[in-house]
Design a protein around this motif. Structure first.
Motif, PDB file in Angstrom:
ATOM      1  N   GLN A 172       0.828  -1.185   0.000  1.00  0.00           N
ATOM      2  CA  GLN A 172       0.000   0.000   0.000  1.00  0.00           C
ATOM      3  C   GLN A 172       0.871   1.246   0.000  1.00  0.00           C
ATOM      4  OE1 GLN A 172      -2.753   0.297   3.302  1.00  0.00           O
ATOM      5  NE2 GLN A 172      -4.219   1.422   2.044  1.00  0.00           N
ATOM      6  N   THR A 173       0.486   2.208  -0.827  1.00  0.00           N
ATOM      7  CA  THR A 173       1.116   3.515  -0.851  1.00  0.00           C
ATOM      8  C   THR A 173       0.112   4.543  -0.353  1.00  0.00           C
ATOM      9  OG1 THR A 173       0.492   3.827  -3.172  1.00  0.00           O
ATOM     10  CG2 THR A 173       2.677   2.917  -2.730  1.00  0.00           C
ATOM     11  N   GLN A 197      -3.686   5.219  -1.627  1.00  0.00           N
ATOM     12  CA  GLN A 197      -4.050   4.148  -2.543  1.00  0.00           C
ATOM     13  C   GLN A 197      -4.676   2.979  -1.793  1.00  0.00           C
ATOM     14  OE1 GLN A 197      -3.673   4.533  -5.932  1.00  0.00           O
ATOM     15  NE2 GLN A 197      -3.000   6.601  -5.376  1.00  0.00           N
ATOM     16  N   GLU A 198      -5.441   2.202  -2.521  1.00  0.00           N
ATOM     17  CA  GLU A 198      -5.995   0.981  -1.962  1.00  0.00           C
ATOM     18  C   GLU A 198      -4.893  -0.048  -1.776  1.00  0.00           C
ATOM     19  OE1 GLU A 198      -9.862   2.371  -1.662  1.00  0.00           O
ATOM     20  OE2 GLU A 198      -9.126   0.420  -1.023  1.00  0.00           O
ATOM     21  N   GLU A 239      -3.004  -3.311  -2.281  1.00  0.00           N
ATOM     22  CA  GLU A 239      -2.852  -4.040  -3.525  1.00  0.00           C
ATOM     23  C   GLU A 239      -2.268  -5.425  -3.273  1.00  0.00           C
ATOM     24  OE1 GLU A 239      -0.997  -2.950  -7.883  1.00  0.00           O
ATOM     25  OE2 GLU A 239       0.275  -2.593  -6.114  1.00  0.00           O
ATOM     26  N   GLU A 274       8.282   2.143  -8.705  1.00  0.00           N
ATOM     27  CA  GLU A 274       6.866   1.905  -8.474  1.00  0.00           C
ATOM     28  C   GLU A 274       6.593   0.755  -7.512  1.00  0.00           C
ATOM     29  OE1 GLU A 274       7.578   0.652 -12.883  1.00  0.00           O
ATOM     30  OE2 GLU A 274       8.417   2.080 -11.439  1.00  0.00           O
TER      31      GLU A 274
END
Length: 123
Positions: A38-39, A42-43, A45, A87
Motif C-alpha cells: 500500500q502507498t 491508494q488501496e 494491492e 513503483e
C-alpha cells in the motif's frame, strides 16, 4: 491468536534486490499466506500469495518474473524481490489465515496481518 512479525524492508536502488520475511507465531499449524502493499492514498494491492500446501502461488502481473514467494515449514514467508523499480515503493504487509487453504488475491479473506515493512526503491 496468530502474530505476524515482518523484517527485511529498507532502501534499495532501482534494479536492486531485497528479501522481506514474515514469521507467523501462536500456533504450529501452517497457514495460507500472502503479501500485499500500500502507498499513501491508494488501496491496498495484492502482490503474491501461496496456498497452505505451497503447491500454488499467485502473483501480481507487474511483479511476475521479478518477485518470488516461498515459505518454510515453520510458517515463515519470504518474498524475494529482484529488479526493483521505483513503483514497487510501498509498505508491504504479510497476511495469514489458518482456515484459508487456497492462495487468495483478496485481502478480506485473511484474518491476521503483520505491521508492515517499508520498501523504498530510489536512486
Amino acid at each position: 491468536q496468530v502474530q505476524l512479525i515482518e523484517s527485511g524492508g529498507g532502501l534499495v536502488q532501482p534494479g536492486g534486490s531485497l528479501r522481506v520475511s514474515c514469521a507467523a507465531s501462536g500456533s504450529f499449524r501452517r497457514y495460507a499466506m500472502g503479501w500485499f502493499r500500500q502507498t499513501p492514498g491508494q488501496e491496498r494491492e495484492f502482490v503474491a500469495a501461496i496456498s497452505w500446501s505451497g503447491d500454488t502461488t499467485l502473483y501480481l502481473d507487474s511483479v511476475k518474473g521479478r518477485f518470488t514467494l516461498s515459505r518454510d515449514n515453520a510458517n515463515t514467508l519470504y518474498l524475494q524481490m529482484n529488479s526493483l523499480k521505483p513503483e514497487d515503493t510501498a509498505v508491504y504487509y504479510c497476511a495469514a489465515d489458518p482456515s484459508l487453504v487456497a492462495a487468495s488475491r483478496t485481502d478480506y479473506e485473511y484474518e491476521y496481518w503483520g505491521q508492515g515493512t517499508q520498501v523504498t526503491v530510489s536512486s
